[in-house]
Design an enzyme around this catalytic site. Structure first.
Site, PDB file in Angstrom:
ATOM      1  N   ASN A   1       0.823  -1.215   0.000  1.00 15.96           N
ATOM      2  CA  ASN A   1       0.000   0.000   0.000  1.00 15.96           C
ATOM      3  C   ASN A   1       0.855   1.263   0.000  1.00 15.96           C
ATOM      4  O   ASN A   1       0.561   2.229  -0.707  1.00 15.96           O
ATOM      5  CB  ASN A   1      -0.915   0.018   1.227  1.00 15.96           C
ATOM      6  CG  ASN A   1      -2.251  -0.634   0.928  1.00 15.96           C
ATOM      7  OD1 ASN A   1      -2.416  -1.239  -0.122  1.00 15.96           O
ATOM      8  ND2 ASN A   1      -3.188  -0.526   1.839  1.00 15.96           N
TER       9      ASN A   1
ATOM     10  N   LEU B   1      -0.259   6.272 -11.535  1.00 16.30           N
ATOM     11  CA  LEU B   1       0.542   7.396 -12.035  1.00 16.30           C
ATOM     12  C   LEU B   1      -0.396   8.514 -12.475  1.00 16.30           C
ATOM     13  O   LEU B   1      -0.169   9.140 -13.505  1.00 16.30           O
ATOM     14  CB  LEU B   1       1.427   6.944 -13.202  1.00 16.30           C
ATOM     15  CG  LEU B   1       2.666   6.122 -12.849  1.00 16.30           C
ATOM     16  CD1 LEU B   1       3.433   5.731 -14.105  1.00 16.30           C
ATOM     17  CD2 LEU B   1       3.590   6.889 -11.895  1.00 16.30           C
ATOM     18  N   LYS B   2      -1.463   8.725 -11.723  1.00 14.42           N
ATOM     19  CA  LYS B   2      -2.411   9.759 -12.085  1.00 14.42           C
ATOM     20  C   LYS B   2      -2.205  10.948 -11.152  1.00 14.42           C
ATOM     21  O   LYS B   2      -2.410  10.830  -9.936  1.00 14.42           O
ATOM     22  CB  LYS B   2      -3.829   9.177 -11.981  1.00 14.42           C
ATOM     23  CG  LYS B   2      -4.826   9.905 -12.787  1.00 14.42           C
ATOM     24  CD  LYS B   2      -5.576   9.002 -13.769  1.00 14.42           C
ATOM     25  CE  LYS B   2      -6.595   9.784 -14.569  1.00 14.42           C
ATOM     26  NZ  LYS B   2      -6.072  10.916 -15.304  1.00 14.42           N
ATOM     27  N   ALA B   3      -1.808  12.062 -11.744  1.00 12.24           N
ATOM     28  CA  ALA B   3      -1.618  13.260 -10.917  1.00 12.24           C
ATOM     29  C   ALA B   3      -2.975  13.847 -10.554  1.00 12.24           C
ATOM     30  O   ALA B   3      -3.948  13.675 -11.283  1.00 12.24           O
ATOM     31  CB  ALA B   3      -0.795  14.280 -11.695  1.00 12.24           C
ATOM     32  N   GLY B   4      -3.048  14.530  -9.448  1.00  6.00           N
ATOM     33  CA  GLY B   4      -4.317  15.145  -9.056  1.00  6.00           C
ATOM     34  C   GLY B   4      -4.336  15.531  -7.593  1.00  6.00           C
ATOM     35  O   GLY B   4      -3.317  15.977  -7.042  1.00  6.00           O
TER      36      GLY B   4
ATOM     37  N   GLY C   1      -6.638   9.156  -1.130  1.00  5.45           N
ATOM     38  CA  GLY C   1      -7.479   9.275   0.059  1.00  5.45           C
ATOM     39  C   GLY C   1      -7.923   7.882   0.448  1.00  5.45           C
ATOM     40  O   GLY C   1      -7.257   6.904   0.116  1.00  5.45           O
TER      41      GLY C   1
ATOM     42  N   CYS D   1      -7.408   3.411   3.490  1.00  4.46           N
ATOM     43  CA  CYS D   1      -6.195   2.595   3.568  1.00  4.46           C
ATOM     44  C   CYS D   1      -4.886   3.371   3.409  1.00  4.46           C
ATOM     45  O   CYS D   1      -4.096   3.446   4.344  1.00  4.46           O
ATOM     46  CB  CYS D   1      -6.269   1.468   2.546  1.00  4.46           C
ATOM     47  SG  CYS D   1      -7.544   0.279   2.982  1.00  4.46           S
TER      48      CYS D   1
HETATM   49  P1  NAD Z   1     -15.055  -1.047   7.817  1.00  2.36           P
HETATM   50  O1  NAD Z   1     -15.036   0.040   8.805  1.00  2.36           O
HETATM   51  O2  NAD Z   1     -15.800  -0.914   6.546  1.00  2.36           O
HETATM   52  O3  NAD Z   1     -15.582  -2.384   8.504  1.00  2.36           O
HETATM   53  C1  NAD Z   1     -15.258  -2.808   9.800  1.00  2.36           C
HETATM   54  C2  NAD Z   1     -16.524  -3.359  10.419  1.00  2.36           C
HETATM   55  O4  NAD Z   1     -16.185  -4.007  11.627  1.00  2.36           O
HETATM   56  C3  NAD Z   1     -17.565  -2.296  10.747  1.00  2.36           C
HETATM   57  O5  NAD Z   1     -18.781  -2.604  10.098  1.00  2.36           O
HETATM   58  C4  NAD Z   1     -17.696  -2.382  12.271  1.00  2.36           C
HETATM   59  O6  NAD Z   1     -19.029  -2.152  12.698  1.00  2.36           O
HETATM   60  C5  NAD Z   1     -17.252  -3.793  12.547  1.00  2.36           C
HETATM   61  N1  NAD Z   1     -16.706  -4.021  13.897  1.00  2.36           N
HETATM   62  C6  NAD Z   1     -15.821  -3.259  14.574  1.00  2.36           C
HETATM   63  N2  NAD Z   1     -15.560  -3.839  15.768  1.00  2.36           N
HETATM   64  C7  NAD Z   1     -16.264  -4.974  15.833  1.00  2.36           C
HETATM   65  C8  NAD Z   1     -16.401  -5.999  16.801  1.00  2.36           C
HETATM   66  N3  NAD Z   1     -15.750  -5.949  17.974  1.00  2.36           N
HETATM   67  N4  NAD Z   1     -17.205  -7.031  16.525  1.00  2.36           N
HETATM   68  C9  NAD Z   1     -17.886  -7.086  15.358  1.00  2.36           C
HETATM   69  N5  NAD Z   1     -17.804  -6.147  14.410  1.00  2.36           N
HETATM   70  C10 NAD Z   1     -16.995  -5.100  14.634  1.00  2.36           C
HETATM   71  O7  NAD Z   1     -13.524  -1.392   7.528  1.00  2.36           O
HETATM   72  P2  NAD Z   1     -12.919  -2.012   6.189  1.00  2.36           P
HETATM   73  O8  NAD Z   1     -12.752  -0.956   5.180  1.00  2.36           O
HETATM   74  O9  NAD Z   1     -13.645  -3.255   5.851  1.00  2.36           O
HETATM   75  O10 NAD Z   1     -11.453  -2.393   6.711  1.00  2.36           O
HETATM   76  C11 NAD Z   1     -11.234  -3.459   7.614  1.00  2.36           C
HETATM   77  C12 NAD Z   1      -9.741  -3.730   7.647  1.00  2.36           C
HETATM   78  O11 NAD Z   1      -9.299  -4.166   6.366  1.00  2.36           O
HETATM   79  C13 NAD Z   1      -8.874  -2.524   7.995  1.00  2.36           C
HETATM   80  O12 NAD Z   1      -7.773  -2.952   8.732  1.00  2.36           O
HETATM   81  C14 NAD Z   1      -8.429  -2.016   6.642  1.00  2.36           C
HETATM   82  O13 NAD Z   1      -7.217  -1.330   6.696  1.00  2.36           O
HETATM   83  C15 NAD Z   1      -8.280  -3.309   5.868  1.00  2.36           C
HETATM   84  N6  NAD Z   1      -8.446  -3.181   4.408  1.00  2.36           N
HETATM   85  C16 NAD Z   1      -9.413  -2.384   3.895  1.00  2.36           C
HETATM   86  C17 NAD Z   1      -9.571  -2.291   2.518  1.00  2.36           C
HETATM   87  C18 NAD Z   1     -10.599  -1.375   1.923  1.00  2.36           C
HETATM   88  O14 NAD Z   1     -10.476  -1.062   0.724  1.00  2.36           O
HETATM   89  N7  NAD Z   1     -11.595  -0.937   2.645  1.00  2.36           N
HETATM   90  C19 NAD Z   1      -8.734  -3.021   1.671  1.00  2.36           C
HETATM   91  C20 NAD Z   1      -7.783  -3.861   2.239  1.00  2.36           C
HETATM   92  C21 NAD Z   1      -7.634  -3.937   3.617  1.00  2.36           C
END
Ligand code: NAD
Length: 427
Positions: free
Chosen positions: A205, A247-250, A254, A257
């Protein structure tokens, strides 16, 4: 196989639906009763293209169950995926409180041996910390680190056709069992140690975030020397060693992650006595891009007080409703603080933005309403639909005809021909 997924957010729900589609029986757990009620009815709790159909199909086939009770789920299953959020703390480190709560609950309530798979992005050493917490229970637990790489907006495609499935474990046989859950997928399965898996996620990432900040630096230089960053990026991307992606400037990156993962890797490095020098620059450049667009708007309108500014796009990127760390949100806060009237529109992310920003913007029904009477339009999300708007109609309805294209989405020639002052990034 029987699987529970703790945390049914972007990662957890996509994993739950994907694993159910592969034939497994999945129990999804969320601490939020409101979300569980919706999920039980087959209603989506966020926008993700292609998810709804698969979700409903597997719910009907009874391969998906949802509840708030972790104990019921884990004691019905053999594999437990931890997919809870790991947001940034004030010091930049990852907040592991949700992971710890889940580990403690498993330690307290598990009545059988389990394989625990961490999919959340967590600092190196977290799997071992979870192992330690689980020691309080007499059953045998195997902790595996299998970080998620899906992209919001393409999450379903990424589940079924990901570049790799990374499985970190102390015990290779356990890692193979986890790999077998995905046996139907052709995805390359890489088995490694726990620490390597945890670090590979951050390294990936952060490298992508660095690529974005790098091209944004090139964009600044392009503006100074009269080059075109899109052509520079295209020329660079033709080189297979570099490739054309990220490689997209802007306005910079956000989302939930990249911003937090760059900060977390910086923090991890610091706590390990290492100064990861590039990361400070990656963060600085990213924030500068937002300020740059804000500055360009200020320059165009002299004073912002009483001016009307339109923000098209609120999500951090297209094809999602996720507004976490979105540049649009910062811009609206800054414009409204300086007394500008902000009109905003995003097809999918509007409700999320509204719940955070409340009356800091006027929430419009469509792009035309958002641009009506405005002095300046900022494209803040690369929604393809913004390209095909009737820009001639928009121009007629605006008070001053200025576009700042924070995503380099539109065509300069076309916009200038229509009579807009068109300001892009690095070209
Ligand atoms: P999110 O906030 O969308 O989902 C997390 C969920 O967990 C929420 O719905 C929350 O209510 C629930 N939750 C929190 N504590 C809890 C508990 N004790 N018991 C049950 N449910 C609980 O988060 P996300 O975007 O899915 O990301 C989750 C992880 O994955 C993060 O570490 C993130 O960095 C990683 N990740 C995210 C992405 C992405 O694109 N969103 C991609 C790769 C990795």
């Amino acid at each position: 196989m029987k699987i529970s997924i703790i945390g049914t957010g972007y990662v957890g729900l996509v994993s739950a639906v994907g694993l159910a589609e592969l034939g497994h029986e999945v129990w999804g757990v969320n601490r939020s009763p409101a979300k569980i009620e919706k999920l039980k009815k087959g209603q989506q709790i966020f926008y993700e293209p292609g998810l709804s159909k698969l979700f409903k199909k597997n719910l009907e086939k009874n391969r998906l169950h949802f509840g708030t009770n972790l104990t019921v789920a884990i004691n019905n299953t053999d594999y437990v995926f931890i997919c809870v959020g790991t947001p940034p703390r004030a010091d930049g480190g990852a907040d592991l409180s949700a992971v710890k709560i889940v580990a403690k609950q498993i330690a307290k309530f598990a009545k059988k041996d389990l394989i625990i798979i961490d999919k959340s992005t967590v600092p190196i050493g977290t799997a071992r910390m979870v192992q330690n917490i689980l020691k309080k229970n007499k059953h045998k637990f195997y902790v595996v680190s299998s970080p998620e790489f899906l992209r919001e907006g393409k999450a379903v495609e990424d589940f079924f056709h990901g570049d790799r499935l990374l499985i970190g474990a102390d015990d290779k046989q356990v890692a193979k069992k986890v790999a077998n859950l995905y046996a139907k997928l052709k995805t390359y399965k890489m088995i490694t140690g726990l620490e390597t898996a945890e670090l590979t996620k951050y390294a990936s990432n952060v490298f992508l975030a660095t690529k974005i900040s790098f091209i944004n630096e090139i964009a600044i230089l392009c503006e100074k020397v009269g080059a075109n960053v899109e052509d520079v990026a295209f020329g660079m991307g033709l080189d297979k060693r570099i490739n054309k992606y990220f490689l997209k400037a802007g306005l910079g990156y956000g989302g939930s992650c990249f911003p937090k993962d760059v900060k977390a890797l910086k923090h991890i490095s610091k706590t390990n006595g290492f100064n990861f020098k590039i990361l400070e620059a990656v963060l600085e450049v990213n924030m500068r891009q937002r300020k740059l667009v804000f500055g360009k708007a200020k320059k165009e309108l002299s004073s912002l007080k009483g001016k009307t500014i339109t923000i098209l796009g609120l999500a951090f990127k297209d094809n999602t409703d996720d507004i976490r760390e979105s540049a649009a949100i910062d811009l609206i806060k800054w414009f409204s603080k300086e007394g500008a009237k902000v009109k905003a529109y995003d097809r999918e992310a509007q409700n999320n933005a509204k719940s955070v920003l409340k009356d800091k913007a006027f929430w419009c029904k469509n792009a035309y309403e958002a641009c009506f009477g405005s002095q300046l339009v900022i494209i803040a999300t690369e929604w393809p639909s913004f390209k095909t708007l009737d820009w001639a109609k928009i121009k007629r309805s605006m008070k001053k005809k200025v576009i700042i294209d924070g995503k380099n989405l539109l065509n300069r020639e076309k916009m200038e021909k229509l009579g807009f002052k068109y300001i892009a990034i690095g070209k």
